[in-house]
Design an enzyme around this catalytic site. Structure first.
Site, mmCIF file in Angstrom:
data_model
loop_
_atom_site.group_PDB
_atom_site.id
_atom_site.type_symbol
_atom_site.label_atom_id
_atom_site.label_comp_id
_atom_site.label_asym_id
_atom_site.label_seq_id
_atom_site.Cartn_x
_atom_site.Cartn_y
_atom_site.Cartn_z
ATOM 1 N N ARG A 168 -16.981 1.824 -1.700
ATOM 2 C CA ARG A 168 -15.723 2.475 -2.047
ATOM 3 C C ARG A 168 -15.885 3.611 -3.058
ATOM 4 N NH1 ARG A 168 -10.777 -1.722 -1.849
ATOM 5 N NH2 ARG A 168 -9.850 -0.046 -0.684
ATOM 6 N N PRO A 169 -16.600 4.662 -2.693
ATOM 7 C CA PRO A 169 -16.786 5.781 -3.603
ATOM 8 C C PRO A 169 -15.482 6.534 -3.849
ATOM 9 C CG PRO A 169 -17.707 6.287 -1.444
ATOM 10 C CD PRO A 169 -17.223 4.879 -1.377
ATOM 11 N N ILE A 170 -15.489 7.403 -4.883
ATOM 12 C CA ILE A 170 -14.285 8.202 -5.176
ATOM 13 C C ILE A 170 -14.595 9.698 -5.108
ATOM 14 C CG2 ILE A 170 -13.003 6.482 -6.548
ATOM 15 C CD1 ILE A 170 -14.217 7.862 -9.065
ATOM 16 N N ASP A 171 -15.708 10.030 -4.430
ATOM 17 C CA ASP A 171 -16.139 11.427 -4.400
ATOM 18 C C ASP A 171 -15.081 12.371 -3.816
ATOM 19 O OD1 ASP A 171 -16.784 9.878 -2.053
ATOM 20 O OD2 ASP A 171 -17.857 11.610 -1.265
ATOM 21 N N LEU A 172 -14.331 11.908 -2.812
ATOM 22 C CA LEU A 172 -13.345 12.803 -2.184
ATOM 23 C C LEU A 172 -12.161 13.058 -3.123
ATOM 24 C CD1 LEU A 172 -13.440 11.263 1.405
ATOM 25 C CD2 LEU A 172 -14.534 13.369 0.627
ATOM 26 N N ASP A 217 -7.430 -3.173 7.869
ATOM 27 C CA ASP A 217 -6.819 -4.297 7.145
ATOM 28 C C ASP A 217 -6.408 -5.433 8.084
ATOM 29 O OD1 ASP A 217 -7.207 -2.958 4.820
ATOM 30 O OD2 ASP A 217 -5.111 -2.505 4.419
ATOM 31 N N ASN A 273 0.816 -1.216 0.000
ATOM 32 C CA ASN A 273 0.000 0.000 0.000
ATOM 33 C C ASN A 273 0.851 1.267 0.000
ATOM 34 O OD1 ASN A 273 -2.274 -1.506 -0.082
ATOM 35 N ND2 ASN A 273 -2.944 -1.107 2.017
ATOM 36 N N ARG A 301 -7.979 -0.750 -6.830
ATOM 37 C CA ARG A 301 -8.478 0.517 -6.304
ATOM 38 C C ARG A 301 -7.453 1.647 -6.553
ATOM 39 N NH1 ARG A 301 -12.730 3.517 -4.355
ATOM 40 N NH2 ARG A 301 -12.016 4.853 -2.678
ATOM 41 N N ARG A 351 -2.577 -10.948 -4.018
ATOM 42 C CA ARG A 351 -2.536 -9.505 -4.262
ATOM 43 C C ARG A 351 -1.713 -8.795 -3.201
ATOM 44 N NH1 ARG A 351 -8.070 -6.986 -4.353
ATOM 45 N NH2 ARG A 351 -6.688 -5.213 -4.587
#
Ligand code: UD1
Length: 414
Positions: A120-124, A303, A23, A91, A395
């Site tokens: 898991r939106p991406i608005d920010l 996590d 990450n 992501r 992954r």
């Protein structure tokens, strides 16, 4: 499709070196596009997620070479159209939006994918990049974005999103003027990205606090960089040893980064000894129940929720686990129950009544960390288990079965 076959109830003991953090590395790869010179990143584990992002960099026009963990990227952007297969597996592909816009490219990006652990939106991300002047359009299945030159701005994040903080930081380093990110994420991976950007010549200040200031510069240069160790990989192996009655030493660990994890192990009766860049754990006769609430850093990391639940499923007593970060992160519960765990879920709360022993079963990994949790459960259980869906685990855990085997676990990939 491969699966793991695991013969349980063997002690997990010995010593291994933790790999660099996936990450932390993914944002560095996206940020490499900002440099005008070649970039070198050392100690890179060639995990599936990293391979996919490297393929996307190649698709953009970068020259990418990796040998013995030494990654060399010669950045070049011939193509900002990355509505291709791969984006939807990951992501972190959303971070390419920030770096391509920073280079003034018109971007077409497929919708990012990743683990199925919530909406898991991406608005920010979109809000922040728009505030820096990008024009962004969300279409069915893909994003279109353009800007002549990004301009620094004040961005307040409604939630300290790790990805949005990273994306805005990446975009801001080549923007005109000053950007201030308020309510920024403080995770070690964010600090690692800031250090990487600064070693390329950026001016990022305050990473690790909730206010990050970025002074835009004209150009970034090449660098050679060592990423931070993977705090989640470390925590996962600690839980494995604790569940399997062993003693384990992990090297390449920054204890400061796993402070909340160490605290919970200690509450569970696990002995934890902190060394310099190392940690040692000793399993107790029986794990003790403890409560967990996932929170942004320095709270307990989401996590680690699944591996910890696996461990607490054989604890003495009842543990309450509250997942506040992702709304769909209990996919492993049904599988743990098949192995004899006694867990009840109500919304974002799981109540884990510890049982003495789990028993081997056929189970399925449905996401990365939940999959790792099932491997842990299988290693501690009596009998043989099959964990389907090994690709989820690949992954995020490099050389997982090699490490487990070296520690005395019996695991085979078929
Ligand atoms: C990163 C990690 C992931 C970890 C998570 C939280 C990577 C590649 N992944 O994911 O392993 O579980 O941090 O520590 O580094 N949110 C919004 N709008 C947005 C962005 C996020 O509402 O635009 C919400 C998410 O739905 C979630 C919360 O914010 O509920 C946290 O997400 P975020 O911190 O962004 O996680 P990621 O960066 O996706």
């Amino acid at each position: 499709m491969s699966k793991f076959v695991i013969e349980g109830a063997n002690k997990i003991s010995g010593s291994i070196k933790v790999h660099s953090s996936k990450n932390a590395i993914l944002p560095l790869l996206a940020a490499s596009l900002l440099s005008s010179d070649p970039i070198e990143i050392l100690d890179v584990p060639l995990l599936e997620d990293i391979k996919v992002l490297l393929q996307l960099l190649s698709h953009c026009g970068c020259d990418v070479k990796i040998e013995d963990g030494k990654l060399q990227i010669t950045p070049d952007i011939k193509n900002g159209d990355i509505n291709v297969d791969g984006v939807n597996k990951l992501r972190a592909s959303i971070l390419l939006l920030g770096s391509l816009l920073a280079r003034g490219k018109k971007v077409v990006l497929g919708m990012p994918g990743g683990c199925n652990i919530g909406t898991r939106p991406i608005d920010l991300h979109i809000k922040g990049l728009s505030q820096l002047g990008a024009e962004i359009k969300l279409n069915q299945g893909y994003i279109e974005a353009k800007v002549k030159k990004l301009k620094g701005a004040k961005v307040y994040l409604d939630f300290p999103s790790v990805g949005a903080t990273e994306n805005i930081m990446i975009a801001a380093v080549l923007a005109e003027g000053e950007t201030i990110i308020e309510n920024a994420a403080t995770e070690p991976e964010v600090v690692c990205l800031a250090n990487f950007l600064n070693s390329m010549g950026a001016k990022v200040m305050g990473a690790g606090t909730d206010t990050i200031r970025v002074l835009g510069v004209k150009k970034l240069f090449g660098c050679s960089f060592v990423p931070i160790p993977d705090r989640i990989e470390a925590g996962t192996y600690m839980a494995m040893a604790a569940m399997c009655g062993g003693e384990l030493e992990l090297t390449n660990v920054i204890c400061e980064h796993i402070r909340p994890i160490i605290a919970k192990f200690k509450e569970s009766g696990v002995k934890v000894y902190e060394g310099e860049n190392a940690v040692r754990v000793e399993a107790p006769d029986r794990i003790l129940a403890t409560d967990i609430k996932t929170l942004p850093y320095p709270g307990f990391p989401t996590d680690m929720q699944a591996p910890m639940m696996s461990m607490l499923s054989i604890a003495k007593g009842t543990s309450v686990i509250i997942e506040t970060i992702f709304e769909n992160r209990f996919l492993h519960v049904g599988e743990l129950v098949k192995m004899g765990a006694n867990i009840k879920v109500e919304g974002r709360v799981a109540v884990v009544e510890g049982v003495k022993k789990l028993k081997g079963a056929k189970v399925e990994a449905k996401d990365l960390r939940g999959g790792a949790a099932l491997v842990l459960a299988a290693l501690s259980a009596e009998g043989v288990s099959e964990v389907e869906g090994a690709f989820h685990i690949d992954r995020g855990y490099f050389e997982f079965e090699k490490n487990i085997t070296s520690l005395g676990g019996k695991i085979k990939r078929v």
